[in-house]
Design a protein around this motif. Structure first.
Motif, short mmCIF file in Angstrom:
data_model
loop_
_atom_site.label_atom_id
_atom_site.label_comp_id
_atom_site.label_asym_id
_atom_site.label_seq_id
_atom_site.Cartn_x
_atom_site.Cartn_y
_atom_site.Cartn_z
N GLU A 103 11.12 -5.06 4.88
CA GLU A 103 10.42 -5.68 3.76
C GLU A 103 9.29 -4.78 3.26
OE1 GLU A 103 11.44 -8.27 1.97
OE2 GLU A 103 13.16 -8.38 3.32
N ALA A 104 8.62 -4.07 4.17
CA ALA A 104 7.59 -3.11 3.75
C ALA A 104 8.21 -2.00 2.93
CB ALA A 104 6.87 -2.54 4.98
N PHE A 105 9.38 -1.53 3.32
CA PHE A 105 10.06 -0.47 2.57
C PHE A 105 10.42 -0.95 1.16
CE2 PHE A 105 11.96 1.08 6.85
CZ PHE A 105 10.74 1.61 7.21
N VAL A 106 10.89 -2.19 1.06
CA VAL A 106 11.23 -2.75 -0.25
C VAL A 106 9.98 -2.85 -1.11
CG1 VAL A 106 12.09 -4.82 -1.43
CG2 VAL A 106 13.29 -3.95 0.59
N THR A 107 8.90 -3.36 -0.54
CA THR A 107 7.64 -3.48 -1.26
C THR A 107 7.14 -2.14 -1.77
OG1 THR A 107 7.01 -5.40 0.07
CG2 THR A 107 5.24 -4.24 -1.05
N CYS A 108 7.35 -1.10 -0.97
CA CYS A 108 6.89 0.25 -1.32
C CYS A 108 7.86 0.98 -2.24
CB CYS A 108 6.68 1.07 -0.06
SG CYS A 108 5.36 0.46 0.97
N GLY A 109 9.02 0.42 -2.47
CA GLY A 109 9.99 1.05 -3.35
C GLY A 109 10.79 2.17 -2.71
N VAL A 110 10.83 2.21 -1.38
CA VAL A 110 11.60 3.26 -0.71
C VAL A 110 12.95 2.74 -0.21
CG1 VAL A 110 9.55 4.56 -0.10
CG2 VAL A 110 10.49 2.94 1.55
N ALA A 111 13.22 1.46 -0.45
CA ALA A 111 14.51 0.85 -0.11
C ALA A 111 14.73 -0.32 -1.05
CB ALA A 111 14.52 0.38 1.35
N ARG A 148 2.94 8.32 3.38
CA ARG A 148 2.16 8.19 2.14
C ARG A 148 2.58 6.97 1.33
NH1 ARG A 148 2.61 13.95 2.03
NH2 ARG A 148 4.32 13.82 0.54
N ALA A 149 3.90 6.74 1.24
CA ALA A 149 4.39 5.59 0.48
C ALA A 149 3.93 4.27 1.11
CB ALA A 149 5.91 5.63 0.39
N LEU A 150 4.00 4.17 2.42
CA LEU A 150 3.57 2.96 3.11
C LEU A 150 2.06 2.75 2.96
CD1 LEU A 150 5.69 3.23 6.39
CD2 LEU A 150 5.85 1.40 4.68
N GLU A 151 1.30 3.79 3.23
CA GLU A 151 -0.16 3.66 3.18
C GLU A 151 -0.66 3.37 1.77
OE1 GLU A 151 -1.59 7.17 5.20
OE2 GLU A 151 -1.15 6.30 7.18
N ALA A 152 0.04 3.87 0.75
CA ALA A 152 -0.36 3.61 -0.63
C ALA A 152 -0.27 2.13 -0.97
CB ALA A 152 0.51 4.42 -1.60
N ARG A 153 0.58 1.40 -0.25
CA ARG A 153 0.74 -0.05 -0.49
C ARG A 153 0.11 -0.89 0.62
NH1 ARG A 153 4.35 -1.51 -4.75
NH2 ARG A 153 3.56 -3.57 -4.20
N GLY A 154 -0.72 -0.25 1.45
CA GLY A 154 -1.45 -0.99 2.48
C GLY A 154 -0.70 -1.27 3.75
N HIS A 155 0.40 -0.56 3.98
CA HIS A 155 1.19 -0.74 5.20
C HIS A 155 0.92 0.42 6.14
CE1 HIS A 155 3.55 -4.00 3.48
NE2 HIS A 155 3.70 -3.26 2.39
N ARG A 156 1.01 0.14 7.43
CA ARG A 156 0.83 1.19 8.43
C ARG A 156 2.14 1.93 8.67
NH1 ARG A 156 -1.35 -1.26 13.74
NH2 ARG A 156 0.59 -0.26 14.07
N PHE A 157 2.02 3.20 8.96
CA PHE A 157 3.15 4.01 9.39
C PHE A 157 3.18 3.97 10.90
CE2 PHE A 157 4.90 8.01 10.94
CZ PHE A 157 6.08 8.11 10.21
#
Length: 148
Positions: free
Chosen positions: A71-79, A18-27
């Motif tokens: 970098e996707a995790f950082v962008t999404c705020g999960v790292a 959900r966190a990734l997809e909310a910012r336009g990243h694929r899981f």
């Protein structure tokens, strides 16, 4: 123990999706594996460290894939991405408020619990016209291994 099976202090795979997809990243399975390693350690690994660990279980993963996942995790705020000293960036699966201390000799990074600089931030509005929205505090010293 397989680090991909280790208990983590992070999100469930569905929360990560959900966190990734909310910012336009694929899981993807690769991103899930990278996150599992990152959230399962307190060592603040570099991208190379994460790559080495994940590659033991997903041999065809590339270093570029690991970098993109982090970098996707950082962008999404999960790292968090920690740019400490002159060495490579390190990553932290903990996103709660906490500080770090870095060994000036070996580069080891460790979390510091209980230090609350936010308490003194309240008076900053009187000292500066800036609207302070955050801070970064890094303590430096020598770890016990490097002292001996």
């Amino acid at each position: 123990m397989n680090p991909l099976d280790a208990p983590t202090h992070g999100m469930t795979p569905e929360e990560l999706r959900r966190a990734l997809e909310a910012r336009g990243h694929r899981f993807t399975a690769q991103r899930a594996a990278v996150y599992r390693v990152l959230s399962g350690t307190t060592a603040h690994p570099t991208a190379d460290d994460v790559f080495t660990c994940v590659r033991e279980h997903i041999p065809d993963i590339s270093l570029a894939t690991v970098y993109k996942a982090l970098e996707a995790f950082v962008t999404c705020g999960v790292a968090r991405k920690l740019s400490l000293g002159a060495g490579p960036a390190r990553y932290d699966g903990r996103t709660d408020e906490h500080e770090h201390i870095r060994c000036l000799s070996c580069g080891r990074v460790q979390d510091i619990e209980g230090l609350r600089p936010r308490d003194w931030m309240q008076g900053l509005s009187e000292m500066t016209p800036f609207d302070v929205v955050g801070y970064r505090l890094e303590l430096e010293g020598y770890c016990p291994d490097c002292l001996h």
